[in-house]
Design an enzyme around this catalytic site. Structure first.
Site, PDB file in Angstrom:
ATOM      1  CG  ASP A 163      -1.978   1.030   1.143  1.00 39.61           C
ATOM      2  OD1 ASP A 163      -2.249   1.514   0.175  1.00 39.61           O
ATOM      3  OD2 ASP A 163      -2.163   1.586   2.484  1.00 39.61           O
TER       4      ASP A 163
ATOM      5  CG  ASP B 175      -4.834  -1.855   2.897  1.00 35.81           C
ATOM      6  OD1 ASP B 175      -4.736  -1.574   1.690  1.00 35.81           O
ATOM      7  OD2 ASP B 175      -4.366  -0.835   3.523  1.00 35.81           O
TER       8      ASP B 175
ATOM      9  CG  ASP C 157      -2.399   2.053   6.474  1.00 35.06           C
ATOM     10  OD1 ASP C 157      -3.059   1.681   5.462  1.00 35.06           O
ATOM     11  OD2 ASP C 157      -1.872   3.191   6.799  1.00 35.06           O
TER      12      ASP C 157
END
Length: 895
Positions: free
Chosen positions: A335, A640, A636
């Site tokens: 990410d 996700d 986070d």
């Protein structure tokens, strides 16, 4: 009340005008639902909570941990040792089984915790209008059609279609990955609009950062976007790791081989006329010898040591096999927001009519400075007029505040405004005049203006989109503090240059007015003086670029998968070097348009995936796994979680990560630094190396013990070694010698070699040949020793004692060779692993005890042996060590 059929047909409400939503949900846009309506709908639609997932009961989940070939081998081993009367050994073996059951049960239970964390996100209170009156109710009581009021600081309790937004901005980063708060309005959007771009919707679990709004609840509970992620987390497979897959295959093969050898030995003996009872005892001895009782304990302890090492490097492992999985990772899907970047907006450049300035430091801490083009540190007091005015406008025309919590600076309010406050601190700006009035920011206005009293007069500060601020200005502030005609073209060129770098650019302006009456939108047009531009972004973490390079050096592909805009993602990717070796950028919309046959090639050539949904993140991970990649996924946010669960190893952020992400992940980075993943990969490779070394060390003994028994049966000889003696060898050497390999330091160059092929067998052909070679040396040496001692007049007990000690001494010498599978033990240093020296000492003392202590002699049917026998034992062990050294040198390249 809306019909079920109509509700199912409408997947969302962003593409409908407000009046149609009102009709569809049979509500009142001013008075909301009545209490009887709310009760009726709650009984039909259920509470506004995420559903509990049905799962197996605790007992079934506990028993399910026994369903594994390696556990079968352990159970057989335990039963055999119990039949032989070795209660201590059987207790140890059954103890390992129990420990494995408990660990597996705990690991499986943690998967449920990710869903519980999601459910907790909607357990809040909500402000709702019913019967025309605003009241506060538990968010679980919300129903479709409720009129919900939100304001800054509120967590959105359900999916809402906005009716009356007022300067509303929402932080959706946990849901979509968007790094900036999203400004909301009620305008109708096209049906195909992605979730991250639905500006007329508020989604459950997101956070209101500024403004107020009223919206109609169009989805509650499992029907919300958060509910969809809950479903994805629940449906994502919790995959086996490469290690567990290979061990499962290895255990199956081992089980078949052991049973086959035992059956052959029993059948051959009975066919030769031997007693079935004696042959059964011999077959049991063969099985006991072939079962590596110490392997499960060695695996668990080696992984646990890896966990401890990783914890010292800021990586907390939640599942033991994840230690090894990182070492075999071939692709890291990361990410952007909060993982590669700080997740803290930072002003990194300032441009004024008097010059350009670079701003050092990242994040909300005031560590850094404003630097001129010549590298001079600029302070607000000594700065040229345009720079000082730009700093002052950014700090004064601002509703955010900086606070400190747990030693970290945090922003209360809009992150971009927080970044401007941090910039003012870096330049040591003393203070701002007292505010008198405000023209708030709105999506239509696209700027904010404030009026301040300043030494008897009034000053106006404004900030906002470059085009809107320039539209209010007719002049610009020169370096000498004198106003000059506005050069709008030059300002636009500089703004476009900064925006092309992926920066968010805001313009600032000011003017002095005689009285408060001049502070209106109409009065400000054409009266402001342009002061400068502030360019900001969520900056990359300081060590992220080096970590990306190290991963590439280690043969690991790094792909950015983010919900943020393509321009922002591309700018960060360039700064990190993700696009240096080729690889393009694909958006979620472009991914959705790809045909299935185009998808594999697209993910192969793409380094950055922007504006993707949680479903697409999950699909990307699954596609990489389908290609045979071992995938680590970092993240986070709530969005996700499904991909973290699906990946071979999910890596969550410890500081900025949501509880949902942490519970879905296998590993948590306590420092939130992508660079820590590199360290964890290094540790993971070391763990796998040490596990391989243990297996290569222990298997020859188990094979040789079984083959010696089989050879004795085939030739009709007495057993050279008894079952109890075999158990002594297996259990003591595994603990005193083999486990010391778990402490072996990582070999040089471990991060310069390519990742292991996921399809590569646990043991290569070269290692299997080495195991066979050492097994042959053990079989030949022990048989020769047994027969020699008998021929020299030794008793049966003395001959068996000599064979027992030969097994242990060959293992001891071979242990030093196994410290490296390719390099000489002299090159890695004899004393680089002092644990081995302690284990060797302990094992030698044990061998002396079993040979010479009377009580041990009675228990294990051993007898004292002389010095000459010891010399022969050591001679065979030394010869075996030399043969292995020659083999290692000749066949190093094929291992």
């Amino acid at each position: 009340m809306p019909t079920t059929e109509r509700t199912e047909q409408v997947s969302s409400h962003h593409d409908l005008p407000v009046h149609e939503v009102v009709l569809l949900l049979e509500t009142d846009p001013a008075a909301g639902l009545s209490e009887p309506q709310a009760r009726d709908r709650r009984s039909r639609f259920g509470p506004n909570t995420l559903p509990q997932t049905r799962s197996a009961g605790p007992l079934l989940r506990l028993l399910r941990q026994l369903h594994h070939p390696l556990i079968y081998v352990l159970l057989v081993s335990g039963v055999v040792t119990l039949v032989l009367g070795e209660r201590v050994d059987s207790t140890v073996i059954f103890g390992v089984v129990v420990v494995n059951m408990i660990v597996g049960f705990v690991q499986e239970s943690r998967a449920e915790a990710a869903l519980d964390a999601l459910r907790a996100m909607v357990r809040t209170e909500a402000k709702v209008i019913r019967d025309g009156t605003q009241r506060t109710v538990p968010s679980a009581d919300l129903v479709p059609g409720d009129l919900v009021v939100v304001e800054a600081g509120d967590r959105v309790p359900a999916d809402l279609r906005l009716v009356r937004p007022a300067e509303l901005a929402v932080d959706e980063s946990a849901l979509t990955g968007e790094s900036l708060p999203v400004t909301k309005d009620e305008a109708v959007l096209p049906p195909a609009t992605a979730v991250a771009d639905r500006h007329n919707m508020l989604h459950s679990g997101t956070l209101v950062t500024s403004g107020t709004g009223v919206g109609i609840a169009v989805a509650t509970g499992a029907e919300t976007e958060l509910g969809e992620i809950h479903r994805l987390v629940g449906s994502a497979d919790s995959l086996e790791t490469p290690l567990t897959r290979k061990l499962a295959w290895f255990s199956k093969v081992l089980t078949v081989v052991i049973l086959a050898l035992a059956a052959v030995s029993f059948g051959v003996g009975v066919a030769r006329g031997e007693s079935p009872v004696e042959m059964f005892t011999a077959a049991v001895a063969l099985a006991v010898g072939a079962i590596p009782e110490g392997l499960p304990a060695a695996i668990t302890i080696t992984l646990a040591i890896g966990v401890a090492r990783m914890a010292r490097r800021q990586a907390v492992i939640r599942r033991l096999p994840a230690v090894e999985t990182l070492g075999g990772t071939t692709v890291i899907c990361t990410d952007k927001t909060g993982t590669l970047t700080e997740n803290q907006m930072t002003v990194c450049a300032v441009w004024t009519p008097g010059g350009s300035y670079e701003v050092s430091g990242a994040g909300y801490a005031a560590d850094g400075a404003v630097l001129s083009e010549e590298g001079t540190v600029m302070t607000a007091e000594a700065a040229p007029a345009p720079l000082r005015s730009t700093l002052l406008a950014g700090a004064a025309c601002n509703d955010a505040a900086l606070t400190s919590r747990d030693g970290r600076v945090e922003v209360v309010g809009d992150p971009t405004e927080g970044a401007m406050l941090v910039l003012a601190r870096k330049a040591a700006l003393a203070g701002v005049p007292a505010r008198v009035a405000t023209i708030p920011f709105s999506s239509e206005r696209q700027y904010m203006a404030t009026l301040h009293e300043d030494t008897g007069s009034y000053v106006v500060f404004a900030k906002g989109a470059v085009e809107r601020i320039l539209g209010l200005c007719t002049a610009q502030l020169g370096p000498d503090g004198v106003t000059r005609p506005l050069d709008a073209a030059a300002v636009q060129r500089e703004a476009e240059t900064l925006a092309a770098q992926g920066l968010r650019v805001l313009a600032t302006a000011m003017t002095r007015v005689g009285d408060c009456g001049a502070f209106t939108e109409d009065a400000l047009r054409g009266t402001l003086v342009f002061t400068g531009l502030q360019a900001m972004l969520d900056p990359p973490r300081p060590a992220a670029a080096a970590a990306v390079r190290s991963c590439r050096d280690a043969g690991i592909a790094v792909k950015m998968i983010t919900g943020d805009h393509a321009a922002t993602a591309t700018a960060i990717a360039r700064r990190l070097g993700l696009l240096d070796v080729g690889g393009g950028v694909l958006t979620g919309a472009e991914l959705a348009a790809l045909r299935d046959e185009e998808f594999p090639a697209a993910i192969e050539r793409t380094a950055v995936f922007a504006r993707v949904s949680p479903e697409q993140k999950l699909r990307l991970v699954e596609a990489l796994q389908a290609r045979g990649d071992v995938v680590a996924m970092t993240g986070d946010g709530v969005n996700d979680a499904p991909a973290l669960r699906q990946a071979d190893i999910g890596v969550a952020m410890g500081k900025s990560g949501t509880e949902v992400a942490k519970e879905a992940g296998d590993m948590v980075l306590t420092d939130d630094d992508f660079a820590t993943i590199e360290a964890a990969v290094e540790e993971g490779r070391g763990v796998f190396d040490n596990l391989t070394k243990f297996i290569v060390w222990t298997l020859p003994t188990n094979m040789a013990e079984g083959l010696v028994i089989l050879a004795a049966i085939l030739v009709g000889s007495a057993l050279p070694i008894l079952p109890t003696q075999i158990l002594w060898i297996n259990m003591t050497t595994a603990v005193a010698l083999g486990l010391m390999l778990a402490f072996e330091p990582k070999e040089r160059g471990i991060m310069l070699r390519a990742p292991r092929d996921p399809h590569r067998a646990l043991l290569t052909r070269g290692l299997m040949l080495r195991i066979g070679l050492v097994s042959a040396l053990l079989v030949g040496g022990s048989w020769w020793m047994f027969q020699w001692e008998l021929g020299a007049g030794a008793s049966l007990e003395q001959a068996r004692t000599a064979a027992l000690n030969l097994f242990v001494m060959v293992e001891l010498f071979y242990l030093f060779s196994c410290r490296s599978l390719t390099r000489s033990m002299w090159r890695i240093g004899l004393f680089s692993n002092r644990w081995i020296l302690g284990g060797v000492t302990f094992q030698i003392l044990g061998q002396l005890a079993i040979t010479y202590v009377p009580v041990m002699q009675r228990l294990f049917e051993t007898a004292p042996i002389g010095t000459d026998t010891w010399l022969r034992v050591l001679g065979v062990a030394l010869l075996a060590s030399l043969v292995v050294a020659i083999d290692k040198r000749l066949r190093r390249e094929i291992l």
